[in-house]
Enzyme design. Structure first.
Site, PDB file in Angstrom:
ATOM      1  N   GLU A   1       4.180  -4.273  12.329  1.00  0.00           N
ATOM      2  CA  GLU A   1       3.190  -2.938  12.075  1.00  0.00           C
ATOM      3  C   GLU A   1       1.895  -3.479  11.231  1.00  0.00           C
ATOM      4  OE1 GLU A   1       0.954  -0.538  10.372  1.00  0.00           O
ATOM      5  OE2 GLU A   1       2.753   0.337   9.495  1.00  0.00           O
TER       6      GLU A   1
ATOM      7  N   VAL B   1      -1.359 -12.364   8.827  1.00  0.00           N
ATOM      8  CA  VAL B   1      -0.208 -12.581   8.369  1.00  0.00           C
ATOM      9  C   VAL B   1       0.946 -12.484   9.336  1.00  0.00           C
ATOM     10  CG1 VAL B   1       1.811 -12.404   6.669  1.00  0.00           C
ATOM     11  CG2 VAL B   1      -0.707 -12.569   5.938  1.00  0.00           C
ATOM     12  N   GLY B   2       0.727 -11.353  10.144  1.00  0.00           N
ATOM     13  CA  GLY B   2       1.657 -10.940  11.179  1.00  0.00           C
ATOM     14  C   GLY B   2       1.582 -11.838  12.191  1.00  0.00           C
TER      15      GLY B   2
ATOM     16  N   GLY C   1       1.939  -5.196   7.291  1.00  0.00           N
ATOM     17  CA  GLY C   1       0.905  -5.920   6.766  1.00  0.00           C
ATOM     18  C   GLY C   1      -0.428  -6.440   7.705  1.00  0.00           C
ATOM     19  N   SER C   2      -1.105  -7.253   7.152  1.00  0.00           N
ATOM     20  CA  SER C   2      -2.261  -7.648   7.836  1.00  0.00           C
ATOM     21  C   SER C   2      -2.011  -8.288   9.306  1.00  0.00           C
ATOM     22  CB  SER C   2      -3.000  -8.652   7.056  1.00  0.00           C
ATOM     23  OG  SER C   2      -2.506  -9.972   6.820  1.00  0.00           O
ATOM     24  N   THR C   3      -2.696  -8.396   9.950  1.00  0.00           N
ATOM     25  CA  THR C   3      -2.592  -8.868  11.340  1.00  0.00           C
ATOM     26  C   THR C   3      -2.557 -10.554  11.190  1.00  0.00           C
ATOM     27  OG1 THR C   3      -3.786  -7.074  12.581  1.00  0.00           O
ATOM     28  CG2 THR C   3      -3.803  -9.401  13.616  1.00  0.00           C
TER      29      THR C   3
ATOM     30  N   ASN D   1       0.808  -1.075   0.076  1.00  0.00           N
ATOM     31  CA  ASN D   1      -0.053   0.043  -0.084  1.00  0.00           C
ATOM     32  C   ASN D   1       0.642   1.189  -0.093  1.00  0.00           C
ATOM     33  OD1 ASN D   1       0.729  -0.710   2.634  1.00  0.00           O
ATOM     34  ND2 ASN D   1      -1.013   0.654   3.561  1.00  0.00           N
TER      35      ASN D   1
ATOM     36  N   CYS E   1      -3.080   1.602   6.688  1.00  0.00           N
ATOM     37  CA  CYS E   1      -3.155   1.006   8.016  1.00  0.00           C
ATOM     38  C   CYS E   1      -3.589   1.963   8.912  1.00  0.00           C
ATOM     39  CB  CYS E   1      -1.915   0.246   8.355  1.00  0.00           C
ATOM     40  SG  CYS E   1      -0.583   1.450   8.500  1.00  0.00           S
TER      41      CYS E   1
END
Length: 489
Positions: free
Chosen positions: A251, A233-234, A229-231, A152, A285
């Site tokens: 993050e 994947v995180g 990135g996304s929660t 993004n 985000c």
């Protein structure tokens, strides 16, 4: 600066990846093919990490002025190639000209902040509880850092980790998102190559997450994994890293609240909400996700907000006055349209937009939204504004804190203390009074609470993340070990 981005970059060399997979990079606005890249394999990744590990040993000993000189040269290369970078951001990530320009400046700011880090590797001398002893604390690099950058804000969110890592004496292996392999990855290989960074210190592996995604985390070399990135994947990365006792800087997602209190300046709040919601199509985000407005001013706010939202120009991101460009891919569009439809079925009113042409989703406004509707419960990551009424400060605070995210937020009030008091009660890593939620300054701590991540970027806080401490004590006079030794005499 090299602009042929059809190859990966390992140990200072541009070469084809050895995976059997070829990755096609396309313009999200018109579908034009931008570049085809032979992807990196696990073997390529292993070679990149080994090259980084070898190069880092000498880089750690490099004089601070020499580290700084490379970063300063990188800034010069970026400035010389600004138009090339802006063009790639617009055609690869769907950035409008305005967004690409501000992303470039934010990246320059973080790079300039990073030029100070070689001289901020401070240690300490502390007293000891033992006679004749001196305690010293040394700060040093971690070693090798694995970075996974998002699509993004690919340029800024990649250099946010690359520059501090290199400045503090680390080496880097970078895997960009598959939607933005150039602006989130390969373009930095070109920049730092031109800046004279020694080979092996920055490696860029473009590959499928399904092929090398886990391995970039579990490989024995990196000591820290930096991921944006996304929660979902995180969380997976955090589990893998924890199993292998690696540090993480994560993050992740957000469901950011924008609260308009009953004493707010409505016009100011409307302008602020428009920017925080529709900037870069809401694909940030930190974007405003839920707009809470006190019932006493709800109708007036909604009317003014919708009237201005109608004037937002959407479509071709290369047109300099465009406000809203395309979403990164059709999957994102379809996901958001389903949430809009579900929320309307639940009682929300569609007041503007709600239609898409290819990957361009019109600026959309929903009123009479409740906090448990799909458009409020989920992170939108698109140009859809959900206007939610509330009756009291306590209700707004409770709704803002209802979900397991805590990245950013905003509160509007004409009474600074009133706004600040509410802001203090929102469980979030960052929040802004009489502004919107999209804020990032290179010297301020950036990061979230709860499911929005771990650690902090920027300033002295990223210095803490990307370095490690060693306690070294010096016994200046013979130590008396008491009865343990005296009884032996």
């Amino acid at each position: 600066m090299n602009t042929d981005f059809s190859r990966v970059f390992i140990n200072g060399e541009w070469r084809k990846g050895s995976s059997s997979t070829s990755m096609t990079n396309s313009n999200p606005y018109n579908g034009e093919e931008l570049v085809s890249i032979q992807a990196a394999s696990k073997e390529d990744l292993d070679e990149a990490y080994k090259a980084a590990e070898s190069a880092q040993k000498e880089w750690a000993k490099e004089l601070p002025q020499n580290k700084r000189a490379v970063l300063e040269k990188a800034a010069h290369v970026m400035e010389e190639n600004k138009e090339v970078i802006l063009e790639w951001l617009m055609k690869e990530s769907g950035s409008t000209f305005m967004k690409a320009s501000s992303e470039f400046q934010a990246s320059m700011n973080i790079l300039k902040e990073s030029t100070t880090y070689p001289y901020r590797m401070e240690g300490k001398i502390l007293p000891s509880q033992t006679a004749g002893k001196e305690n010293r604390v040394y700060r040093g690099p971690l070693g090798v850092i694995g970075i996974i950058s998002p699509w993004n804000f690919p340029f800024h969110l990649a250099i946010r980790s690359i520059a501090p890592a290199i400045a503090t004496g680390n080496a880097v292996v970078l895997k960009p998102a598959t939607d933005t392999p150039v602006t989130g990855g390969l373009i930095f290989a070109s920049i730092f190559e031109a800046a004279g960074l020694p080979k092996g210190l920055l490696n860029v592996v473009v590959g499928k997450g399904s092929e090398i995604g886990d391995d970039i985390v579990t490989h024995p070399t990196p000591r820290l994994i930096s991921f944006t990135g996304s929660t979902e994947v995180g969380r997976h990365i955090g589990e893998l890293a924890g199993k292998h006792l690696k540090k993480t800087a994560l993050e992740l997602g957000g469901n950011n609240a924008f609260i308009v209190l009953d004493d707010a300046d409505i016009d100011q709040a409307v302008d602020s909400a428009l920017f925080g919601k529709f900037y870069h199509q809401g694909q940030i985000c930190m974007s405003v996700n839920r707009i809470f407005i006190h019932k006493a001013i709800y109708d007036e706010f909604a009317e003014k907000f919708i009237e201005k939202a109608k004037k937002l120009k959407f479509g071709n991101p290369t047109e300099k006055d465009a406000n809203v460009g395309p979403l990164i891919n059709r999957g994102q569009v379809d996901r958001i349209l389903k949430d809009i439809e579900a929320s309307v079925d639940q009682g929300a009113k569609l007041m503007l937009g709600g239609k898409a042409n290819s990957n361009v989703l019109e600026p959309t406004v929903l009123t009479h939204v409740k906090n448990d509707m799909a458009i409020a419960e989920n992170e939108i990551f698109g140009p859809v504004a959900a206007l939610i009424p509330f009756e009291s400060d306590e209700e707004a605070i409770e709704m803002a804190n209802a979900y397991p995210y805590g990245l950013s937020g905003a509160v509007h009030s004409s009474n600074i203390e009133h706004g600040t008091n509410v802001a203090h009660q929102i469980h979030t890593g960052m929040i802004h009074v009489n502004d919107q939620s999209v804020n990032d300054e290179p010297h301020m701590p950036f990061g979230g609470e709860k499911d929005s991540g771990l650690g902090r970027f920027n300033g002295e806080w990223v210095l803490e993340e990307f370095t490690t401490l060693k306690w070294l004590s010096v016994q200046h006079t013979p130590r008396n070990y008491g009865p343990f030794i005296n009884n032996l005499k």
